[in-house]
Design a protein around this motif. Structure first.
Motif, mmCIF file in Angstrom:
data_model
loop_
_atom_site.group_PDB
_atom_site.id
_atom_site.type_symbol
_atom_site.label_atom_id
_atom_site.label_comp_id
_atom_site.label_asym_id
_atom_site.label_seq_id
_atom_site.Cartn_x
_atom_site.Cartn_y
_atom_site.Cartn_z
ATOM 1 N N GLU A 178 6.304 34.155 36.552
ATOM 2 C CA GLU A 178 5.305 34.584 35.590
ATOM 3 C C GLU A 178 3.936 34.707 36.266
ATOM 4 N N ALA A 179 3.117 35.598 35.733
ATOM 5 C CA ALA A 179 1.802 35.853 36.341
ATOM 6 C C ALA A 179 0.982 34.574 36.483
ATOM 7 N N PHE A 180 1.023 33.697 35.494
ATOM 8 C CA PHE A 180 0.207 32.476 35.565
ATOM 9 C C PHE A 180 0.668 31.534 36.666
ATOM 10 N N ARG A 181 1.924 31.662 37.114
ATOM 11 C CA ARG A 181 2.442 30.801 38.182
ATOM 12 C C ARG A 181 2.123 31.357 39.578
ATOM 13 N N GLN A 182 1.594 32.539 39.647
ATOM 14 C CA GLN A 182 1.351 33.169 40.946
ATOM 15 C C GLN A 182 0.012 32.765 41.553
ATOM 16 N N ARG A 183 -0.846 32.130 40.787
ATOM 17 C CA ARG A 183 -2.148 31.670 41.278
ATOM 18 C C ARG A 183 -2.031 30.238 41.771
ATOM 19 N N SER A 184 -2.397 30.006 43.016
ATOM 20 C CA SER A 184 -2.407 28.658 43.574
ATOM 21 C C SER A 184 -3.841 28.283 43.917
ATOM 22 N N TYR A 185 -4.323 27.235 43.288
ATOM 23 C CA TYR A 185 -5.667 26.767 43.589
ATOM 24 C C TYR A 185 -5.738 26.060 44.938
ATOM 25 N N ILE A 186 -4.660 25.394 45.352
ATOM 26 C CA ILE A 186 -4.737 24.629 46.593
ATOM 27 C C ILE A 186 -4.474 25.461 47.839
ATOM 28 N N ARG A 187 -3.929 26.630 47.672
ATOM 29 C CA ARG A 187 -3.544 27.451 48.824
ATOM 30 C C ARG A 187 -4.693 27.636 49.812
ATOM 31 N N ASP A 188 -5.897 27.763 49.309
ATOM 32 C CA ASP A 188 -7.052 27.990 50.181
ATOM 33 C C ASP A 188 -7.306 26.825 51.146
ATOM 34 N N ALA A 189 -6.816 25.637 50.799
ATOM 35 C CA ALA A 189 -7.034 24.465 51.652
ATOM 36 C C ALA A 189 -5.822 24.167 52.538
ATOM 37 N N CYS A 190 -4.798 25.018 52.468
ATOM 38 C CA CYS A 190 -3.552 24.748 53.189
ATOM 39 C C CYS A 190 -3.371 25.681 54.380
ATOM 40 N N ILE A 191 -2.611 25.214 55.353
ATOM 41 C CA ILE A 191 -2.294 26.012 56.536
ATOM 42 C C ILE A 191 -1.474 27.224 56.139
ATOM 43 N N THR A 192 -0.455 26.998 55.316
ATOM 44 C CA THR A 192 0.423 28.061 54.851
ATOM 45 C C THR A 192 1.178 27.564 53.635
ATOM 46 N N THR A 193 1.980 28.454 53.058
ATOM 47 C CA THR A 193 2.802 28.131 51.900
ATOM 48 C C THR A 193 4.245 28.506 52.192
ATOM 49 N N VAL A 194 5.163 27.611 51.821
ATOM 50 C CA VAL A 194 6.600 27.887 51.884
ATOM 51 C C VAL A 194 7.077 27.924 50.439
ATOM 52 N N SER A 195 7.701 29.034 50.055
ATOM 53 C CA SER A 195 8.048 29.233 48.655
ATOM 54 C C SER A 195 9.422 29.882 48.527
ATOM 55 N N GLY A 196 10.191 29.384 47.564
ATOM 56 C CA GLY A 196 11.443 30.040 47.214
ATOM 57 C C GLY A 196 12.629 29.714 48.086
ATOM 58 N N GLU A 197 12.565 28.630 48.847
ATOM 59 C CA GLU A 197 13.675 28.247 49.726
ATOM 60 C C GLU A 197 14.409 27.015 49.219
ATOM 61 N N GLY A 198 14.225 26.666 47.951
ATOM 62 C CA GLY A 198 14.853 25.468 47.412
ATOM 63 C C GLY A 198 14.339 24.234 48.129
ATOM 64 N N ILE A 199 15.126 23.169 48.106
ATOM 65 C CA ILE A 199 14.655 21.944 48.753
ATOM 66 C C ILE A 199 14.661 22.073 50.274
ATOM 67 N N GLN A 200 15.376 23.056 50.815
ATOM 68 C CA GLN A 200 15.329 23.283 52.263
ATOM 69 C C GLN A 200 13.949 23.794 52.697
ATOM 70 N N GLY A 201 13.170 24.292 51.755
ATOM 71 C CA GLY A 201 11.805 24.689 52.064
ATOM 72 C C GLY A 201 10.965 23.523 52.562
ATOM 73 N N TYR A 202 11.307 22.321 52.151
ATOM 74 C CA TYR A 202 10.604 21.134 52.637
ATOM 75 C C TYR A 202 10.861 20.927 54.124
ATOM 76 N N ALA A 203 12.092 21.195 54.558
ATOM 77 C CA ALA A 203 12.406 21.081 55.987
ATOM 78 C C ALA A 203 11.558 22.068 56.777
ATOM 79 N N ARG A 204 11.486 23.299 56.279
ATOM 80 C CA ARG A 204 10.677 24.299 56.977
ATOM 81 C C ARG A 204 9.205 23.932 56.956
#
Length: 145
Positions: A108-134
């Motif tokens: 949904e459009a409201f879920r596409q905005r991340s306030y913290i992204r600007d303070a992060c190195i990068t984002t890992v999204s949509g890889e299930g719990i294996q995204g944590y490994a990455r």
């Protein structure tokens, strides 16, 4: 190297909550993936923290100052609402990677905005719990470069 994995609201409900979106794996399995990955990467300490309360997440970030070398965070619903989490991450200055189980950019459009992204190195999204490994791999790479 000491790393902290922070999870926000409802992540403790993985496996129960909307499995068509978040999968059937549990929070306990997520924590296991994190610990196995940390061991494989030679991480000295990996701690996992989960709370449904925004203030507790801010406290965890603030208490990480001088203790942890890096943070992986899934702020969950607070991704889209919390300037307080952004401010906490910015304040401590600890390298941070944002992670999401689902592909928030396809939701949904409201879920596409991340306030913290600007303070992060990068984002890992949509890889299930294996995204944590990455995310942990990317964080260790960033900290050892």
């Amino acid at each position: 190297m000491k790393l902290l994995v922070i999870n926000g609201p409802n992540i403790n409900m993985l496996g129960i909550r909307e499995p068509d979106i978040y999968g059937n794996e549990t929070y306990e399995q997520l924590v296991e993936v994190c610990h196995e990955t940390a061991e494989r990467l030679g991480v000295e300490t990996l701690d996992c923290f989960q709370s449904n309360h925004e203030g507790a997440l801010v406290d965890a970030i603030q208490m990480s100052y001088g203790v942890y070398d890096g943070i992986v965070i899934n702020p969950a619903a607070y991704t889209h609402t919390s300037i307080a989490l952004l401010d906490a991450i910015t304040a401590v200055g600890i390298p941070t990677i944002e992670v999401h189980v689902s592909a928030i950019e396809e939701r949904e459009a409201f879920r596409q905005r991340s306030y913290i992204r600007d303070a992060c190195i990068t984002t890992v999204s949509g890889e299930g719990i294996q995204g944590y490994a990455r995310a942990l791999e990317l964080l260790v790479d960033a900290l050892t470069d």
